[in-house]
Design a protein around this motif. Structure first.
Motif, mmCIF file in Angstrom:
data_model
loop_
_atom_site.group_PDB
_atom_site.id
_atom_site.type_symbol
_atom_site.label_atom_id
_atom_site.label_comp_id
_atom_site.label_asym_id
_atom_site.label_seq_id
_atom_site.Cartn_x
_atom_site.Cartn_y
_atom_site.Cartn_z
ATOM 1 N N ARG A 84 0.860 -1.190 0.000
ATOM 2 C CA ARG A 84 0.000 0.000 0.000
ATOM 3 C C ARG A 84 0.888 1.229 0.000
ATOM 4 N NH1 ARG A 84 -3.181 -3.783 2.075
ATOM 5 N NH2 ARG A 84 -1.742 -3.974 3.830
ATOM 6 N N ARG A 85 0.572 2.148 -0.895
ATOM 7 C CA ARG A 85 1.314 3.414 -0.977
ATOM 8 C C ARG A 85 0.261 4.507 -0.930
ATOM 9 N NH1 ARG A 85 5.923 2.867 -5.733
ATOM 10 N NH2 ARG A 85 7.618 2.914 -4.237
ATOM 11 N N GLY A 86 0.043 5.051 0.254
ATOM 12 C CA GLY A 86 -1.019 6.047 0.394
ATOM 13 C C GLY A 86 -2.353 5.434 0.028
ATOM 14 N N ASP A 87 -3.066 6.090 -0.897
ATOM 15 C CA ASP A 87 -4.383 5.591 -1.322
ATOM 16 C C ASP A 87 -4.257 4.413 -2.273
ATOM 17 O OD1 ASP A 87 -5.402 7.687 0.066
ATOM 18 O OD2 ASP A 87 -5.722 8.969 -1.703
ATOM 19 N N PHE A 88 -3.073 4.274 -2.796
ATOM 20 C CA PHE A 88 -2.879 3.265 -3.834
ATOM 21 C C PHE A 88 -2.557 1.910 -3.227
ATOM 22 C CE2 PHE A 88 0.095 0.985 -6.678
ATOM 23 C CZ PHE A 88 -0.725 0.836 -7.776
ATOM 24 N N SER A 89 -3.227 0.877 -3.744
ATOM 25 C CA SER A 89 -2.824 -0.436 -3.258
ATOM 26 C C SER A 89 -2.487 -1.354 -4.417
ATOM 27 C CB SER A 89 -3.881 -1.003 -2.305
ATOM 28 O OG SER A 89 -4.803 -1.766 -2.994
ATOM 29 N N GLY A 107 0.655 -0.518 -19.171
ATOM 30 C CA GLY A 107 -0.417 -0.074 -18.290
ATOM 31 C C GLY A 107 -0.407 1.437 -18.183
ATOM 32 N N ALA A 108 -1.538 1.978 -17.756
ATOM 33 C CA ALA A 108 -1.703 3.438 -17.696
ATOM 34 C C ALA A 108 -0.775 4.053 -16.656
ATOM 35 C CB ALA A 108 -3.153 3.772 -17.372
ATOM 36 N N ASN A 109 -0.604 5.351 -16.741
ATOM 37 C CA ASN A 109 0.138 6.122 -15.746
ATOM 38 C C ASN A 109 -0.455 5.895 -14.367
ATOM 39 O OD1 ASN A 109 2.368 7.645 -16.019
ATOM 40 N ND2 ASN A 109 1.316 9.410 -16.941
ATOM 41 N N GLY A 110 0.393 5.593 -13.401
ATOM 42 C CA GLY A 110 -0.102 5.415 -12.040
ATOM 43 C C GLY A 110 -0.731 4.058 -11.788
ATOM 44 N N ALA A 111 -0.640 3.145 -12.765
ATOM 45 C CA ALA A 111 -1.275 1.825 -12.623
ATOM 46 C C ALA A 111 -0.510 0.936 -11.645
ATOM 47 C CB ALA A 111 -1.368 1.140 -13.982
ATOM 48 N N GLY A 112 0.803 1.226 -11.469
ATOM 49 C CA GLY A 112 1.594 0.423 -10.543
ATOM 50 C C GLY A 112 2.736 -0.335 -11.201
ATOM 51 N N LYS A 113 3.151 0.083 -12.397
ATOM 52 C CA LYS A 113 4.228 -0.611 -13.117
ATOM 53 C C LYS A 113 5.562 -0.481 -12.380
ATOM 54 C CE LYS A 113 3.523 1.929 -16.789
ATOM 55 N NZ LYS A 113 2.425 2.768 -16.236
ATOM 56 N N SER A 114 5.899 0.749 -11.980
ATOM 57 C CA SER A 114 7.165 0.945 -11.261
ATOM 58 C C SER A 114 7.113 0.268 -9.896
ATOM 59 C CB SER A 114 7.462 2.441 -11.095
ATOM 60 O OG SER A 114 7.583 3.047 -12.367
ATOM 61 N N THR A 115 5.941 0.240 -9.303
ATOM 62 C CA THR A 115 5.778 -0.458 -8.022
ATOM 63 C C THR A 115 6.018 -1.954 -8.203
ATOM 64 O OG1 THR A 115 4.162 1.206 -7.337
ATOM 65 C CG2 THR A 115 4.164 -0.868 -6.105
ATOM 66 N N LEU A 116 5.492 -2.510 -9.304
ATOM 67 C CA LEU A 116 5.725 -3.925 -9.608
ATOM 68 C C LEU A 116 7.220 -4.205 -9.733
ATOM 69 C CD1 LEU A 116 5.014 -6.815 -10.588
ATOM 70 C CD2 LEU A 116 4.680 -5.855 -12.878
HETATM 71 N N1 LIG Z 1 6.783 6.674 -2.803
HETATM 72 C C1 LIG Z 1 5.449 6.720 -2.924
HETATM 73 N N2 LIG Z 1 4.646 7.114 -1.911
HETATM 74 C C2 LIG Z 1 3.330 7.158 -2.043
HETATM 75 N N3 LIG Z 1 2.676 6.815 -3.151
HETATM 76 C C3 LIG Z 1 3.405 6.422 -4.207
HETATM 77 C C4 LIG Z 1 4.824 6.343 -4.156
HETATM 78 N N4 LIG Z 1 5.272 5.925 -5.346
HETATM 79 C C5 LIG Z 1 4.187 5.730 -6.123
HETATM 80 N N5 LIG Z 1 3.054 6.034 -5.430
HETATM 81 C C6 LIG Z 1 1.690 5.919 -5.946
HETATM 82 O O1 LIG Z 1 1.501 4.586 -6.367
HETATM 83 C C7 LIG Z 1 0.726 4.554 -7.565
HETATM 84 C C8 LIG Z 1 1.435 3.739 -8.600
HETATM 85 O O2 LIG Z 1 2.655 4.367 -8.959
HETATM 86 P P1 LIG Z 1 3.674 3.722 -9.968
HETATM 87 O O3 LIG Z 1 3.936 2.332 -9.599
HETATM 88 O O4 LIG Z 1 4.822 4.658 -10.028
HETATM 89 O O5 LIG Z 1 2.827 3.759 -11.328
HETATM 90 P P2 LIG Z 1 3.341 3.641 -12.829
HETATM 91 O O6 LIG Z 1 4.781 3.293 -12.821
HETATM 92 O O7 LIG Z 1 2.467 2.572 -13.462
HETATM 93 O O8 LIG Z 1 3.056 4.964 -13.473
HETATM 94 C C9 LIG Z 1 0.505 5.996 -7.973
HETATM 95 O O9 LIG Z 1 -0.815 6.337 -7.634
HETATM 96 C C10 LIG Z 1 1.492 6.782 -7.180
HETATM 97 O O10 LIG Z 1 0.956 8.019 -6.855
#
Ligand SMILES: Nc1ncnc2c1ncn2[C@@H]1O[C@H](COP(=O)(O)OP(=O)(O)O)[C@@H](O)[C@H]1O
Ligand SMILES: [Mg+2]
Length: 270
Positions: A84-89, A107-116
């Motif tokens: 979980r990252r803030g509102d994003f899960s 995937g779309a912007n903010g979908a979670g690709k970098s998180t993956l």
């Molecule tokens: N360090 C962080 N702290 C809080 N929220 C984050 C952080 N990094 C990313 N997010 C949130 O996590 C969501 C997914 O981000 P990210 O994985 O970067 O998406 P993508 O790479 O697909 O554009 C976004 O809504 C972003 O705002």
């Protein structure tokens, strides 16, 4: 365009074939003849252009020679991973990357690709589940490597600092394989063009024996030359590849074996 004009000219000449004006008709068909000769000449010029652009650059050919030692069969694993990252899960997601997989992640912007990516690489503490890198995996990122070549020190100095166990002579040989020769290596790194910097980054990844290459939206901050150089280097790269891109052309240009889609934190294999 010339062919189009020519067709029109011929049609007009035919349409007016009933003209009593024979002279006019001859002038018109002669004009079409001239146009046809011009079109043939243009065609030949276009063909020559293709010939000039065809040969591959020396450094591209040489890239194929070097190959990093391979990792184990399983490169990275996610099992029921949730963050979980803030509102994003994100997740829960399970994914296994095997040796030599070439995975396109979209995937779309903010979908979670970098998180993956961060979860897969073990850079992000998970709230649930499990993540692991396999034995012998050496992770490299082009963006990160490029970032090392922006200083006032020479390319050679910057490079040597990044691979302290490698002799400068060996570094020079490595850089030369990527088309960066004497004239480049003593220049301040900051003066490199984006394409040259990308080549230096690829040389560095090679020098570090990277066998899991991670590219997170590489086209966002590269110029066209650097993108094309990256694409052709990726073609000869033989390790495992994780490529996040929204760029259609790059998806088409880079050979991939799997496609993963991320939408609102959920991971699906396509
Ligand atoms: N360090 C962080 N702290 C809080 N929220 C984050 C952080 N990094 C990313 N997010 C949130 O996590 C969501 C997914 O981000 P990210 O994985 O970067 O998406 P993508 O790479 O697909 O554009 C976004 O809504 C972003 O705002
Ligand atoms: Mg991202």
């Amino acid at each position: 365009m010339q062919r189009g004009w020519m067709d029109k000219g011929v049609r007009n000449a035919r349409r007016k074939a009933t003209d009593s004006d024979k002279l006019g008709r001859n002038v018109r068909s002669e004009a079409s003849e001239k146009q046809a000769a011009k079109a043939r000449q243009t065609q030949r010029m276009i063909e020559r252009l293709d010939v000039v652009e065809e040969p591959r650059k020396e450094w591209e050919l040489r890239m194929e020679i070097a190959a990093a030692p391979r990792s184990g069969a399983v490169v990275a694993t996610l099992r029921d991973a949730a963050v979980r990252r803030g509102d994003f899960s994100f997740g829960p997601a399970s994914l296994q990357i095997d040796w030599a997989d070439r995975v396109a992640i979209t995937g779309a912007n903010g979908a979670g690709k970098s998180t993956l990516l961060a979860a897969l690489l073990g850079r992000l503490p998970l709230d649930e589940g499990y993540a692991a890198l396999g034995p012998g995996v050496v992770v490299g990122e082009v963006d990160q490597a490029r970032g090392l070549f922006y200083g006032s020190e020479s390319l050679l100095e910057a490079f040597c600092a990044a691979v302290p166990d490698t002799e400068p002579a060996e570094v020079r040989t490595l850089l030369a394989k990527f088309g960066l020769r004497a004239a480049h290596v003593l220049r301040p790194a900051t003066t490199l063009s984006p394409g040259e910097r990308t080549r230096a980054a690829l040389a560095l990844l090679q020098g570090r024996g990277v066998n899991l290459l991670v590219l997170d939206e590489p086209t966002n901050h590269l110029d066209l030359t650097a993108i094309e150089q990256l694409e052709s280097a990726l073609d000869s790269y033989e390790g495992t590849l994780l490529l996040v891109t929204h760029d259609r052309r790059m998806l088409d240009a880079v050979r991939t074996t799997r496609r993963v889609e991320v939408a609102a934190g959920k991971v699906t294999e396509l």
